[in-house]
Design a protein around this motif. Sequence first.
Motif, PDB file in Angstrom:
ATOM      1  N   ARG A   1       0.741  -1.310   0.103  1.00  0.00           N
ATOM      2  CA  ARG A   1       0.087   0.073   0.152  1.00  0.00           C
ATOM      3  C   ARG A   1       0.901   1.475   0.100  1.00  0.00           C
ATOM      4  O   ARG A   1       0.295   2.474   0.009  1.00  0.00           O
ATOM      5  CB  ARG A   1      -0.717   0.016   1.431  1.00  0.00           C
ATOM      6  CG  ARG A   1      -1.837  -1.133   1.368  1.00  0.00           C
ATOM      7  CD  ARG A   1      -2.945  -0.916   2.161  1.00  0.00           C
ATOM      8  NE  ARG A   1      -3.781   0.271   2.080  1.00  0.00           N
ATOM      9  CZ  ARG A   1      -4.349   0.910   3.061  1.00  0.00           C
ATOM     10  NH1 ARG A   1      -4.471   0.480   4.259  1.00  0.00           N
ATOM     11  NH2 ARG A   1      -5.091   2.011   2.745  1.00  0.00           N
ATOM     12  N   ILE A   2       2.169   1.166   0.204  1.00  0.00           N
ATOM     13  CA  ILE A   2       3.191   2.531   0.407  1.00  0.00           C
ATOM     14  C   ILE A   2       2.811   3.383  -0.777  1.00  0.00           C
ATOM     15  O   ILE A   2       3.281   4.391  -0.892  1.00  0.00           O
ATOM     16  CB  ILE A   2       4.354   1.897   0.371  1.00  0.00           C
ATOM     17  CG1 ILE A   2       4.956   1.192  -0.482  1.00  0.00           C
ATOM     18  CG2 ILE A   2       4.624   1.393   2.024  1.00  0.00           C
ATOM     19  CD1 ILE A   2       6.494   0.769  -0.672  1.00  0.00           C
ATOM     20  N   PHE A   3       2.420   2.805  -2.174  1.00  0.00           N
ATOM     21  CA  PHE A   3       2.344   3.718  -3.234  1.00  0.00           C
ATOM     22  C   PHE A   3       1.111   4.350  -3.398  1.00  0.00           C
ATOM     23  O   PHE A   3       0.725   5.081  -4.494  1.00  0.00           O
ATOM     24  CB  PHE A   3       2.680   3.002  -4.524  1.00  0.00           C
ATOM     25  CG  PHE A   3       4.096   2.405  -4.634  1.00  0.00           C
ATOM     26  CD1 PHE A   3       5.116   3.384  -4.827  1.00  0.00           C
ATOM     27  CD2 PHE A   3       4.395   1.237  -4.314  1.00  0.00           C
ATOM     28  CE1 PHE A   3       6.673   3.109  -4.936  1.00  0.00           C
ATOM     29  CE2 PHE A   3       5.853   0.867  -4.333  1.00  0.00           C
ATOM     30  CZ  PHE A   3       6.901   1.603  -4.587  1.00  0.00           C
ATOM     31  N   GLU A   4       0.148   4.043  -2.451  1.00  0.00           N
ATOM     32  CA  GLU A   4      -1.125   4.596  -2.617  1.00  0.00           C
ATOM     33  C   GLU A   4      -1.187   6.081  -1.955  1.00  0.00           C
ATOM     34  O   GLU A   4      -0.140   6.457  -1.304  1.00  0.00           O
ATOM     35  CB  GLU A   4      -2.139   3.934  -1.593  1.00  0.00           C
ATOM     36  CG  GLU A   4      -2.484   2.478  -1.894  1.00  0.00           C
ATOM     37  CD  GLU A   4      -3.412   1.917  -1.055  1.00  0.00           C
ATOM     38  OE1 GLU A   4      -4.190   2.566  -0.199  1.00  0.00           O
ATOM     39  OE2 GLU A   4      -3.582   0.703  -1.115  1.00  0.00           O
ATOM     40  N   ARG A   5      -1.881   7.113  -2.735  1.00  0.00           N
ATOM     41  CA  ARG A   5      -1.830   8.371  -2.383  1.00  0.00           C
ATOM     42  C   ARG A   5      -2.368   8.575  -0.976  1.00  0.00           C
ATOM     43  O   ARG A   5      -3.135   7.906  -0.239  1.00  0.00           O
ATOM     44  CB  ARG A   5      -2.996   9.087  -3.053  1.00  0.00           C
ATOM     45  CG  ARG A   5      -2.334   9.471  -4.613  1.00  0.00           C
ATOM     46  CD  ARG A   5      -3.133  10.224  -5.479  1.00  0.00           C
ATOM     47  NE  ARG A   5      -4.536   9.277  -5.616  1.00  0.00           N
ATOM     48  CZ  ARG A   5      -5.620   9.705  -6.292  1.00  0.00           C
ATOM     49  NH1 ARG A   5      -5.708  10.795  -6.886  1.00  0.00           N
ATOM     50  NH2 ARG A   5      -6.942   8.735  -6.236  1.00  0.00           N
ATOM     51  N   PHE A   6      -1.692   9.378  -0.337  1.00  0.00           N
ATOM     52  CA  PHE A   6      -1.914   9.901   1.519  1.00  0.00           C
ATOM     53  C   PHE A   6      -1.298   8.774   2.339  1.00  0.00           C
ATOM     54  O   PHE A   6      -1.900   8.594   3.296  1.00  0.00           O
ATOM     55  CB  PHE A   6      -2.965  10.256   1.445  1.00  0.00           C
ATOM     56  CG  PHE A   6      -3.390  11.543   0.532  1.00  0.00           C
ATOM     57  CD1 PHE A   6      -2.864  12.687   1.006  1.00  0.00           C
ATOM     58  CD2 PHE A   6      -4.317  11.390  -0.459  1.00  0.00           C
ATOM     59  CE1 PHE A   6      -3.118  13.869   0.278  1.00  0.00           C
ATOM     60  CE2 PHE A   6      -4.689  12.503  -1.242  1.00  0.00           C
ATOM     61  CZ  PHE A   6      -4.007  13.793  -1.000  1.00  0.00           C
ATOM     62  N   TYR A   7      -0.960   7.327   1.803  1.00  0.00           N
ATOM     63  CA  TYR A   7      -0.812   6.447   2.627  1.00  0.00           C
ATOM     64  C   TYR A   7       0.622   6.617   3.420  1.00  0.00           C
ATOM     65  O   TYR A   7       1.541   6.814   2.735  1.00  0.00           O
ATOM     66  CB  TYR A   7      -0.695   4.998   1.910  1.00  0.00           C
ATOM     67  CG  TYR A   7      -0.773   3.866   2.997  1.00  0.00           C
ATOM     68  CD1 TYR A   7      -1.681   3.257   3.556  1.00  0.00           C
ATOM     69  CD2 TYR A   7       0.470   3.281   3.067  1.00  0.00           C
ATOM     70  CE1 TYR A   7      -1.772   2.397   4.643  1.00  0.00           C
ATOM     71  CE2 TYR A   7       0.804   2.035   3.954  1.00  0.00           C
ATOM     72  CZ  TYR A   7      -0.496   1.771   4.779  1.00  0.00           C
ATOM     73  OH  TYR A   7      -0.243   0.838   5.535  1.00  0.00           O
ATOM     74  N   ARG A   8       0.537   6.163   4.648  1.00  0.00           N
ATOM     75  CA  ARG A   8       2.085   6.491   5.464  1.00  0.00           C
ATOM     76  C   ARG A   8       2.057   5.442   6.311  1.00  0.00           C
ATOM     77  O   ARG A   8       1.236   4.873   7.129  1.00  0.00           O
ATOM     78  CB  ARG A   8       1.681   7.547   6.487  1.00  0.00           C
ATOM     79  CG  ARG A   8       1.655   9.022   5.633  1.00  0.00           C
ATOM     80  CD  ARG A   8       1.533  10.107   6.444  1.00  0.00           C
ATOM     81  NE  ARG A   8       1.222  11.333   5.928  1.00  0.00           N
ATOM     82  CZ  ARG A   8      -0.091  11.885   5.528  1.00  0.00           C
ATOM     83  NH1 ARG A   8      -1.031  11.519   5.663  1.00  0.00           N
ATOM     84  NH2 ARG A   8      -0.023  13.239   4.958  1.00  0.00           N
ATOM     85  N   ALA A   9       3.072   4.660   6.145  1.00  0.00           N
ATOM     86  CA  ALA A   9       3.482   3.356   6.898  1.00  0.00           C
ATOM     87  C   ALA A   9       3.808   3.946   8.243  1.00  0.00           C
ATOM     88  O   ALA A   9       3.355   3.024   9.188  1.00  0.00           O
ATOM     89  CB  ALA A   9       4.807   2.654   6.510  1.00  0.00           C
ATOM     90  N   ASP A  10       4.219   4.924   8.445  1.00  0.00           N
ATOM     91  CA  ASP A  10       4.564   5.569   9.773  1.00  0.00           C
ATOM     92  C   ASP A  10       3.680   6.719  10.205  1.00  0.00           C
ATOM     93  O   ASP A  10       4.273   7.795   9.771  1.00  0.00           O
ATOM     94  CB  ASP A  10       5.952   5.552  10.002  1.00  0.00           C
ATOM     95  CG  ASP A  10       6.416   5.904  11.618  1.00  0.00           C
ATOM     96  OD1 ASP A  10       5.437   6.462  12.220  1.00  0.00           O
ATOM     97  OD2 ASP A  10       7.469   5.667  12.128  1.00  0.00           O
ATOM     98  N   GLU A  11       2.457   6.660  10.431  1.00  0.00           N
ATOM     99  CA  GLU A  11       1.736   8.034  10.429  1.00  0.00           C
ATOM    100  C   GLU A  11       2.509   9.153  11.223  1.00  0.00           C
ATOM    101  O   GLU A  11       2.520  10.392  11.028  1.00  0.00           O
ATOM    102  CB  GLU A  11       0.467   7.346  10.618  1.00  0.00           C
ATOM    103  CG  GLU A  11      -0.631   8.963  10.863  1.00  0.00           C
ATOM    104  CD  GLU A  11      -1.367   8.803   9.408  1.00  0.00           C
ATOM    105  OE1 GLU A  11      -1.848  10.313   9.055  1.00  0.00           O
ATOM    106  OE2 GLU A  11      -1.164   8.141   8.467  1.00  0.00           O
ATOM    107  N   ALA A  12       2.591   8.824  12.470  1.00  0.00           N
ATOM    108  CA  ALA A  12       3.331   9.640  13.629  1.00  0.00           C
ATOM    109  C   ALA A  12       4.604  10.298  12.794  1.00  0.00           C
ATOM    110  O   ALA A  12       4.646  11.665  12.785  1.00  0.00           O
ATOM    111  CB  ALA A  12       3.273   9.071  14.955  1.00  0.00           C
ATOM    112  N   ARG A  13       5.327   9.412  12.394  1.00  0.00           N
ATOM    113  CA  ARG A  13       6.638  10.116  12.049  1.00  0.00           C
ATOM    114  C   ARG A  13       6.489  11.132  10.798  1.00  0.00           C
ATOM    115  O   ARG A  13       7.219  12.113  10.581  1.00  0.00           O
ATOM    116  CB  ARG A  13       7.712   8.995  11.734  1.00  0.00           C
ATOM    117  CG  ARG A  13       8.938   9.557  11.224  1.00  0.00           C
ATOM    118  CD  ARG A  13      10.223   8.311  11.530  1.00  0.00           C
ATOM    119  NE  ARG A  13      11.454   8.972  11.452  1.00  0.00           N
ATOM    120  CZ  ARG A  13      12.425   8.438  11.579  1.00  0.00           C
ATOM    121  NH1 ARG A  13      12.561   7.171  12.096  1.00  0.00           N
ATOM    122  NH2 ARG A  13      13.686   8.669  11.259  1.00  0.00           N
ATOM    123  N   SER A  14       5.690  10.379   9.967  1.00  0.00           N
ATOM    124  CA  SER A  14       5.497  11.358   8.662  1.00  0.00           C
ATOM    125  C   SER A  14       5.019  12.693   8.875  1.00  0.00           C
ATOM    126  O   SER A  14       5.326  13.479   8.240  1.00  0.00           O
ATOM    127  CB  SER A  14       4.599  10.489   7.887  1.00  0.00           C
ATOM    128  OG  SER A  14       4.465  11.134   6.514  1.00  0.00           O
TER     129      SER A  14
END
Length: 406
Positions: free
Chosen positions: A316-329
């Motif tokens: 899913r990392i290439f999906e728009r607005f998807y963040r594997a690490d939401e807080a850090r991003s």
Amino acid sequence: MTTTQIALIALAIGLVIGSGLVALIVWAYRTRAKVMEEASTTVPAGTTDVLDSMDDAACVIDASGLVLAVSQAAARFGLEVGAVLDNQELRQLVRTVRSTSASATETMRLTRPGVSLDPRLVSARASLLGAQLTLLIIRDVTEQERLDQVRRDFVANTSHELKTPVGAVSLLAEAITSAADDPAQVRVFASRLSAEATRLGQLTGRIMSLSRLQAADGVTDFDPVPIDEVVAASIEAHAVEAGAGAVELVKGGDRGAYVRGDAQILVEAVGNLVANAIVYSPAGSRVGVGVKIEGETVEIAVSDQGIGIAESDRERIFERFYRADEARSRRTGGTGLGLSIVKHATQRHGGEVRVWSRPSRGSTFTMVLPRIEAPAATDPERKKKKRARKAAKAATTARVRNGENA
């Protein structure tokens, strides 16, 4: 009974018999013509000319499914004169039309010969041309479906993502008003307001870049692009960012590779990979950018020694607005669009993106692009293109140094 009467009666009988024979002959000819028409597999006059002028894939087939005439676009779906219609869904559509004698339209997905991984969404319409012939028209609506999905995703995603910076700007503006008598607090709130405004600008800019890449005519001006300069510009644009994070940037691999594309888009795509690698790498680690010429392709790999990506997130990392690490991003100002831009930029250039990653060991993103031979440019042309590349490099550097992260 007189002779005259007998003659008149004979004449009447002859007229009746003659009329009956004429009617019988006419009926026989009409019946014969109808039977021949029903049994004929000859394509009606003018049909071939109509097919030749069509942009859609179309063909005329007989009752056995044999293709008798095709349009130029029909070859995209493997339809050729003399071939048999082998797609079961299309055959069922034709059977339905022949049994009901009424035109019918169905939407289905067809796999093109040699491109099994790219099924096309089509609108297929069948109509009777005669007792033995059926006209089949196949309209490719894949692009329309994609654009509709882009519009839906654009509205859903942007409305959600814009809420955070817009809400923050509104709250900070109110806070500045409330703290008008406290200069120190005003400066703090103003600094945060500026940061949110910058993030909002980055988000809208990246949305526009992504929308341009996804548009059907978004990228049309392709020229020979030296990969050496793309890599150099991407690294230079993020040198300050890497220095601030105590991350070493290194480059290596093959030199002299060229691709056909848009230099600015490629610099932005590789720059996004470099920026991501820097953000998710610990201090004292290394980010490498390597180039490998592999036959007819060029591979641009960006490797880091960072936190890595969990297997559940890799799809899913290439999906728009998807963040594997939401807080850090969010803490680093990421928009969640960087990798999506990389994917679409690579696809627009006829390539693909591969990813290898292990948690706590790092990640490697590889852009695979079609390679071309180095162009033989004259000195004036070379100088002109060099100035254009410098301008693009300067613009990219300015954007990144203003705080853009993937």
